[in-house]
Structure formats: C-alpha cells, structure tokens
Design an enzyme around this catalytic site. Sequence first.
Site, PDB file in Angstrom:
ATOM      1  N   GLU A  50      38.534  43.453  35.323  1.00 23.55           N
ATOM      2  CA  GLU A  50      37.225  43.231  34.719  1.00 23.55           C
ATOM      3  C   GLU A  50      36.286  44.392  34.990  1.00 23.55           C
ATOM      4  OE1 GLU A  50      33.122  42.024  34.141  1.00 23.55           O
ATOM      5  OE2 GLU A  50      34.026  42.626  36.036  1.00 23.55           O
TER       6      GLU A  50
ATOM      7  N   ASP B 214      39.690  42.015  40.881  1.00 28.75           N
ATOM      8  CA  ASP B 214      39.499  43.446  41.103  1.00 28.75           C
ATOM      9  C   ASP B 214      38.054  43.723  41.476  1.00 28.75           C
ATOM     10  OD1 ASP B 214      38.754  42.781  38.353  1.00 28.75           O
ATOM     11  OD2 ASP B 214      38.441  44.935  38.080  1.00 28.75           O
TER      12      ASP B 214
END
Length: 450
Positions: free
Chosen positions: A153, A91
């Site tokens: 994250e 991400d």
Amino acid sequence: MSLSEEELRAAIAREMPGVRADLERLVRIPGIAFDGFDHAHVERSAEAVAELLRGCGLAVQIVRGDGQPAVIGRRPAPPGAPTVLLYAHHDVQPVGDPALWHSEPFEPVERAGRLYGRGAADDKAGVMAHVAALRAFGDDLPVGVVVFVEGEEEYGSDSLDGIIEAHRDELRSDVIVIADSGNWDIGVPALTTSLRGLVNCFVEVRTLDSPVHSGMVGGPVPDALTVLARLIATLHDENGDVAVDGLVGRGGATVDYPEDRFRREAGMLDGVRLIGAGTITDRVWTKPAVAVLGIDAPPTAAAPNAVVPSGRAKLSVRLAPGDDPTSAYAALRAHLEKHVPWGARIEVTLESGGAPCVIDATGPAYDAARAAFRDAWDGVPPVDMGVGGSIPFIATFQELFPDAAILVTGVEDPYSAAHGPNESLHLGEFARVCLAEALLLRNVAATREN
C-alpha cells in the site's frame, strides 16, 4: 447468541497484552515494498500476518499479483449472518533520515503512553485491531469475516486491483472495513467519508546540451534550475491557491480545524503563514493541493561554475473529491507546457495516479459503526471527516462491490506522525479502536437479525 458489550469489554481487556506483544513483533520487521529495499522482509511480514490469522481460526492463503504478497484469511458466516471484510496493510514507509528518530525505527519503544516505531500506527496497528476483535470473540464470532492484508500500500498498491479481481469471489462481503485512516483527536473517534485522489509526475526542463562555463555564457543563456524554479512558481497564485486551470475544487466541509491546533499538529514554524483561501478543512479535504516532492540538481558542495543544462522535479497533486486523475494530469501537463519560460525544452511524465472518493455514510452498517464508536469512546459520537490523503483502491472496492457498505476507520490520531520520523501509536486509543471493532462486528450481525 452474540457476546454482550460487557463481555466484549472484558475480552478486549484480556487480549490487549498479547495483542501489543504481537504488534511489537510486527513492528520489528522492516517490510518496505519500495524499490531498493530487501523485499525478503515483506515476505517475512506476510508470513507473520498469516500466522496471526491462522491463530484466530481462519483459513489463510498468501497471494500476490505482480508485486508484494498479500494475505487473505477467511472464516464463513454462521447461517443467515452477513460477511465483513477487514482490510489493513502490513508494509511500511521507509524511515527517512535515521538521525531524526529519537529511538530505533524498528525497535518499538513506549514513551508517555505511546508506542514508537515505523508502522506502529500505519498500519500494523490496523492489522492487530482486526486480530484483537477476532480473539475477543473466539469461537463465538457472529459474522463471517474475510481479512485482507495488503503488502504494498505504501508503494502505491500497483498490483492490488489485479489481486482483488483474481480473488473477487473470496473477497465478496456485505460490509468492508478499511482500517487505514485515523480519528479526529485523542478521545474523539471518526469515520472517514471522503479522501482526495493523487497524481504524481516528473517535469524535466533543458536549456543546453551540456554544462557550459558560467562566465562565458552566463547572462544570455538561462540555466535550467532558474527555468524550473520559475515554472514551479506558476503552480500557485500570490495567495497560495493552486493556479492550474482544470483542477476541480469545492468547499463545504462541515468541520473545521482551529488554526492553532492545525499549526501545532503540522509542526509549522513560527512566522510561517498558511496559504490559500477558505476554511482549513476545505483546503485539506475538498480542494486540490500541489507540492514539490523533490528536485534533481547538482549538489551544492560539488557544483562547478557552469550553467546547469537540465533540472527535474517530482510534483504531487492531491485531487479534490469529484476530480478524475486522467483529466487532472492532462490539466497539469497543459499548464506546465504553457508556462515553461524562455522556450526551454520540457518533458512531463506521469508516475502514478489514484482516484478520490466520497462515501455515502448512511444506512444500517454506518449506524452500527457509529453506535460501536460511541460506546467504545464512552458516549463520544464519531465525527464524519474528510482526509487530505489518498486511498485510491477504495474506488476499486466501490466499483467491484457496489452493494457493500464501506467503512473507513483507523488507529491514528493527529500526533501519530505517520510517514514521518518518530511515528507512534497512542496505546489508550488503540484499545478503544480494538473494542470499537469488536462492537462493530456484533452490531453488524444484529442488523441482519433485525
């Protein structure tokens, strides 16, 4: 028998064009896990990573807790060989103001030897460094691997602990490589050995039930934004050091930044002074820091002539290694409640917290890593450095896998602008990172042979 250094150098050189092409495909996927964004792109990103790992001969599953998808790929160790866990995340951060980008954030572009695009460095290049090392070995991989690529994250890893706990046996390994940090400089590698923790919270102050004509009550009645400004000002002393009692801080960083380099890398404006005392690395790595991330207030263009009844700010506290998020939040809250001026109402709300960490970077795995980095950078030894940012889940790995050696590496350099506009990856350094990881896997295998 494992591949030689010369064979691995040739293999990495052979694989780099395909690795770069796959990195660019990943960068084109806007996988942002924040609320309000289309999470179908995060799903696409996870599927793309899974496909890459399957292509390396790994058995792959996409897993999730209460949040975004993570990818786990496994390949068992040869008899007697150790297992290495390779972590990264797929991400990315939101792009912020598109007007500040010199090219489209999700269309990778090369300029002057750097690849620009959101996630090009943080952390899709981390994913591809793992893939590059696996491709270099092909069927001759000398260790077992578990590739663990997380999907949220940048949004705080809220579901990560649950995923790790649920898949604890599958993730168990002898060495854990966290590819989400950076190197000391272009041409100088590094191992990250300490990271600060984090406490984010909201503070809201209120002085009135509702806005009131500023001419009628202005003077005796304090407006909430003035209250908030005065309260925020108490968080630092006149020198700029954090003034919150109860936060842990220490010195002793063994490396220092030259001030001109630090100012240049930070993008500081001429005439703006650095704040705080001590070496720059102590201030960034081993002492707490408080920043105001945002304020909710009436926009100036639409503000009426009325006393503002309430104001809200988001505060971020970076915690020094050795501090605890729970006690740090309690100290911050006590400070705010004590220092709110003029009897204003105050409410403090915790958003998130994460533990700092210190890594004892001694032992065979760290020797293997330092040798790999030195060889990949043609004789330049790695610096042991701290990082002012936070990777709170490292503490989870330390708790659940206490016998594993944890190596924090990365692909970024001081000019990568991770989280900011015009994020970029130095392509020459990326090739060195890929070679270093292949050499690391070879060296870790040799520790068991010896």
